[in-house]
Design a protein around this motif. Structure first.
Motif, PDB file in Angstrom:
ATOM      1  N   ILE A 107      31.031  -9.099  -8.028  1.00 21.61           N
ATOM      2  CA  ILE A 107      32.091  -9.780  -7.195  1.00 21.61           C
ATOM      3  C   ILE A 107      32.140  -9.045  -5.951  1.00 21.61           C
ATOM      4  O   ILE A 107      32.282  -7.623  -5.923  1.00 21.61           O
ATOM      5  CB  ILE A 107      33.401  -9.740  -7.853  1.00 21.61           C
ATOM      6  N   GLY A 108      32.117  -9.566  -4.854  1.00 24.03           N
ATOM      7  CA  GLY A 108      32.215  -8.622  -3.466  1.00 24.03           C
ATOM      8  C   GLY A 108      30.948  -8.521  -2.878  1.00 24.03           C
ATOM      9  O   GLY A 108      30.872  -8.153  -1.504  1.00 24.03           O
ATOM     10  N   ASP A 109      29.834  -9.229  -3.532  1.00 22.65           N
ATOM     11  CA  ASP A 109      28.566  -9.043  -2.772  1.00 22.65           C
ATOM     12  C   ASP A 109      28.123 -10.281  -1.830  1.00 22.65           C
ATOM     13  O   ASP A 109      27.120 -10.429  -1.349  1.00 22.65           O
ATOM     14  CB  ASP A 109      27.334  -8.852  -3.865  1.00 22.65           C
ATOM     15  N   GLY A 110      29.104 -11.283  -1.932  1.00 19.38           N
ATOM     16  CA  GLY A 110      29.151 -12.329  -0.966  1.00 19.38           C
ATOM     17  C   GLY A 110      28.334 -13.516  -1.774  1.00 19.38           C
ATOM     18  O   GLY A 110      28.304 -14.595  -1.226  1.00 19.38           O
ATOM     19  N   VAL A 111      28.126 -13.303  -2.908  1.00 15.53           N
ATOM     20  CA  VAL A 111      27.464 -14.413  -3.628  1.00 15.53           C
ATOM     21  C   VAL A 111      28.272 -14.590  -4.945  1.00 15.53           C
ATOM     22  O   VAL A 111      28.600 -15.726  -5.443  1.00 15.53           O
ATOM     23  CB  VAL A 111      26.064 -13.998  -4.417  1.00 15.53           C
ATOM     24  N   HIS A 112      28.679 -13.624  -5.706  1.00 19.36           N
ATOM     25  CA  HIS A 112      29.727 -13.636  -6.520  1.00 19.36           C
ATOM     26  C   HIS A 112      31.007 -13.428  -6.344  1.00 19.36           C
ATOM     27  O   HIS A 112      31.648 -12.595  -5.766  1.00 19.36           O
ATOM     28  CB  HIS A 112      29.280 -12.541  -7.842  1.00 19.36           C
ATOM     29  N   PHE A 113      31.720 -14.281  -7.097  1.00 17.06           N
ATOM     30  CA  PHE A 113      33.416 -14.181  -6.759  1.00 17.06           C
ATOM     31  C   PHE A 113      34.106 -14.478  -7.988  1.00 17.06           C
ATOM     32  O   PHE A 113      33.680 -14.972  -9.040  1.00 17.06           O
ATOM     33  CB  PHE A 113      33.753 -15.549  -5.865  1.00 17.06           C
TER      34      PHE A 113
ATOM     35  N   ILE B  10      22.048 -18.377   1.817  1.00 13.17           N
ATOM     36  CA  ILE B  10      22.205 -18.436   0.334  1.00 13.17           C
ATOM     37  C   ILE B  10      22.787 -19.676   0.123  1.00 13.17           C
ATOM     38  O   ILE B  10      23.807 -20.463   0.862  1.00 13.17           O
ATOM     39  CB  ILE B  10      23.197 -17.256   0.115  1.00 13.17           C
ATOM     40  N   SER B  11      22.407 -20.445  -0.880  1.00 14.58           N
ATOM     41  CA  SER B  11      22.858 -21.941  -1.032  1.00 14.58           C
ATOM     42  C   SER B  11      23.333 -21.986  -2.649  1.00 14.58           C
ATOM     43  O   SER B  11      23.202 -23.162  -3.232  1.00 14.58           O
ATOM     44  CB  SER B  11      21.542 -22.625  -0.806  1.00 14.58           C
ATOM     45  N   GLU B  12      23.675 -20.861  -3.170  1.00 16.27           N
ATOM     46  CA  GLU B  12      24.295 -20.912  -4.538  1.00 16.27           C
ATOM     47  C   GLU B  12      25.243 -19.960  -4.570  1.00 16.27           C
ATOM     48  O   GLU B  12      24.867 -18.750  -4.426  1.00 16.27           O
ATOM     49  CB  GLU B  12      23.173 -20.932  -5.502  1.00 16.27           C
ATOM     50  N   PHE B  13      26.654 -20.030  -4.747  1.00 13.96           N
ATOM     51  CA  PHE B  13      27.351 -19.231  -5.247  1.00 13.96           C
ATOM     52  C   PHE B  13      27.785 -19.152  -6.680  1.00 13.96           C
ATOM     53  O   PHE B  13      27.903 -20.258  -7.194  1.00 13.96           O
ATOM     54  CB  PHE B  13      28.902 -19.611  -4.526  1.00 13.96           C
ATOM     55  N   VAL B  14      28.155 -18.110  -7.102  1.00 12.97           N
ATOM     56  CA  VAL B  14      28.830 -18.050  -8.688  1.00 12.97           C
ATOM     57  C   VAL B  14      30.246 -17.555  -8.761  1.00 12.97           C
ATOM     58  O   VAL B  14      30.612 -16.452  -8.081  1.00 12.97           O
ATOM     59  CB  VAL B  14      27.717 -17.099  -9.562  1.00 12.97           C
ATOM     60  N   VAL B  15      30.888 -18.214  -9.605  1.00 10.83           N
ATOM     61  CA  VAL B  15      32.465 -17.670  -9.723  1.00 10.83           C
ATOM     62  C   VAL B  15      32.460 -17.386 -11.028  1.00 10.83           C
ATOM     63  O   VAL B  15      32.127 -18.043 -12.108  1.00 10.83           O
ATOM     64  CB  VAL B  15      33.455 -18.663  -9.469  1.00 10.83           C
ATOM     65  N   ASP B  16      32.535 -16.070 -11.382  1.00  8.97           N
ATOM     66  CA  ASP B  16      32.640 -15.486 -12.801  1.00  8.97           C
ATOM     67  C   ASP B  16      33.638 -14.216 -12.767  1.00  8.97           C
ATOM     68  O   ASP B  16      33.007 -13.242 -12.142  1.00  8.97           O
ATOM     69  CB  ASP B  16      31.225 -15.089 -13.285  1.00  8.97           C
ATOM     70  N   LYS B  17      34.674 -14.205 -13.482  1.00  6.11           N
ATOM     71  CA  LYS B  17      35.637 -13.318 -13.362  1.00  6.11           C
ATOM     72  C   LYS B  17      35.109 -12.078 -13.969  1.00  6.11           C
ATOM     73  O   LYS B  17      35.502 -10.927 -13.635  1.00  6.11           O
ATOM     74  CB  LYS B  17      37.112 -13.731 -14.224  1.00  6.11           C
ATOM     75  N   ALA B  18      34.038 -11.985 -14.903  1.00  9.92           N
ATOM     76  CA  ALA B  18      33.767 -11.066 -15.617  1.00  9.92           C
ATOM     77  C   ALA B  18      32.389 -10.322 -14.826  1.00  9.92           C
ATOM     78  O   ALA B  18      31.705  -9.192 -15.365  1.00  9.92           O
ATOM     79  CB  ALA B  18      33.024 -11.411 -17.013  1.00  9.92           C
TER      80      ALA B  18
END
Length: 497
Positions: free
Chosen positions: A94-100, A82-90
């Protein structure tokens, strides 16, 4: 090498806009973007059903591609990551290793990829961390609040983009306005407020290169708003926004540094660009500090009512690094060169007593009195208005019983130096306050300044301090200037924004 399935990354960041305009108008008339296509790219990256991976192919070099989320395991099986992470509190993912929910957690995931692949100084594919709009509060100390960031955020691996939601408007002059073209802003804010003590300021973000290991080379920091935590809380200043040490090809672009920092951008022993950022208010040491050894460019920035200098360039500094964050102390060299090209920046209302200044070039950096330094600076098409001094070339931080050796080469062209409260230009082979008759700091020894004024100012209008007996040489527009001085400083003069 197959990576753990929880390790994931993002697509390449949008290219930075390089608007090369010689115009020195400061009227924001035509809104442009610091980062072309920013909004469309950002919306796409938050889509739930797509992932971006670094694709490993026998036919082509590694490159980023977009895949369906359902194809993630299949791509991981043949070495893609994976070469893209997403940080989004909403985000519900979250927890799938991509979204934080926290920026720091996404940085840790990006670091795991680099370490697993042993990508220490360069990488096969860029990792992008897209951070949704919102306020990301944090502290330099551990917090019991699981939503709090741990500042400073530290990026110490290569080719990572930290991409926020601020879509900076660029005016017709090619400079940042500080206003976003949409309502989305990603804000990093310290709580409690950051502090500065002695030769140390607490940072929000640090980009570090380990002396014998991983390095944050090629890091891009874009689309973020930085807050020290002081604005609206107290009248103090402290902390810094972005710190770098021992990295190359750093880019800081399209960000907003709000009031209350002691230093907003502090780059040391690095190379990189600081383009189209907006700086406003407060300030202590400098808004933009560029210290060698290294090579820097700064273009299209707007710096308003900030630190003592808006932009400071010195060959080296020996300041304290953040404790307990894995950032090694910088070992000073015996000699250092810094190259800086400053283009189309606006520096206004730097009126601190006694020497608020738009651009300051120093021969000796703070904490580095025994480094023999050389500063090569080109300043072109900058607007320096209503500062106590528009420009200054000086010894900066010489200390008694040290080497006291530093050379400066400065080339000017197309700059506007106007409405300076004291004078447009000061040149001194000692610290500025000695030239102004306010102190008796030591003079440099056997050093040289070579100035090409480019018609921006007549030498007869420059204040200077170049006494005999120290072996120094001052050359202006090809003419060697005899020892002497010319100063008419008036400490009682009132300067108003």
């Amino acid at each position: 090498m197959k990576l753990p399935t929880h390790v994931s990354l993002l697509s390449t960041s949008a290219l930075l806009c390089l608007i090369m305009m010689a115009c020195t108008s400061d009227s924001p008339t035509v809104p442009l973007r610091a980062i072309p296509g920013f909004n469309a790219a950002f919306s796409h990256r938050l889509a739930d059903n797509k992932l971006t991976v670094c694709h490993m192919s026998d036919e082509d070099p590694p490159h980023n591609i977009e895949i369906a989320a359902a194809a993630r395991e299949a791509h991981a099986a043949h070495g893609d990551h994976i070469s893209e992470f997403v940080v989004d509190k909403a985000s519900a993912q979250i927890g799938d290793g991509v979204h934080f929910g926290r920026i720091g957690d996404a940085i840790v995931a990006a670091r795991e990829v680099r370490v697993a692949r042993d990508e220490q100084e360069t990488a096969a594919c860029r990792i992008t961390i897209v951070v949704a709009a919102g306020v990301y509060r944090g502290s330099v100390s551990q917090s019991t609040d699981p939503t709090f960031e741990r500042y400073p955020l530290v990026i110490d691996v290569p080719d990572v983009t930290l991409h926020g939601a601020l879509d900076m408007e660029i005016d017709a002059s090619g400079r940042a306005t500080g206003v976003g073209l949409n309502d989305g802003v990603t804000t990093l804010v310290a709580s409690p407020s950051l502090v500065s003590v002695l030769n140390f300021s607490e940072p929000l973000l640090a980009v570090n290169g380990h002396p014998d290991g991983f390095k944050g080379n090629g890091v891009i920091v874009e689309g973020l708003a930085f807050q020290s935590g002081h604005a609206g809380v107290d009248a103090l200043i402290g902390g810094l926004g972005v710190l770098s040490l021992r990295v190359r090809d750093l880019v800081v672009s399209g960000n907003r540094f709000e009031a209350g920092f002691s230093e907003s951008v502090d780059l040391r022993a690095s190379s990189g660009r600081v383009d189209r950022n907006h700086f406003s208010g407060g300030g202590g040491t400098c808004d933009m500090c560029l210290a060698g050894p290294g090579d820097y460019g700064a273009e299209g920035n707007r710096l308003l009512a900030g630190g003592i200098p808006g932009i400071l360039v010195v060959p080296a500094t020996g300041l304290i690094v953040p404790p307990g964050r894995g950032i090694e102390v910088y070992v000073l060299p015996t000699s250092a060169n810094v190259n800086a090209t400053l283009v189309n920046n606006e520096v206004r209302d730097h009126l601190r007593q006694p020497v608020g200044v738009g651009i300051r070039v120093g021969a000796v950096g703070v904490g580095a009195p025994n480094v023999a330094g050389t500063a090569h600076v080109g300043a072109y098409d900058n607007v320096l208005v209503n500062n106590r001094f528009a420009m200054m070339v000086e010894a900066a931080f010489p200390m008694p019983n040290t080497l006291r050796k530093g050379d400066i080469e400065l080339t000017l062209h197309g700059n506007v130096l106007s409405e300076s409260c004291q004078n447009n230009f000061l040149v001194s082979f000692s610290r500025h306050r000695t030239a102004l008759g306010l102190n008796t700091d030591p003079y440099l020894l056997n050093s040289s300044y070579t100035l090409s004024l480019g018609g921006n100012i007549a030498w007869d209008d420059v204040w200077y301090s170049h006494p005999a007996g120290f072996g120094n040489t001052l050359t202006v527009d090809g003419v060697v200037i005899p020892n002497g001085s010319r100063v008419a400083y008036d400490g009682a003069r009132t300067c108003t924004p």
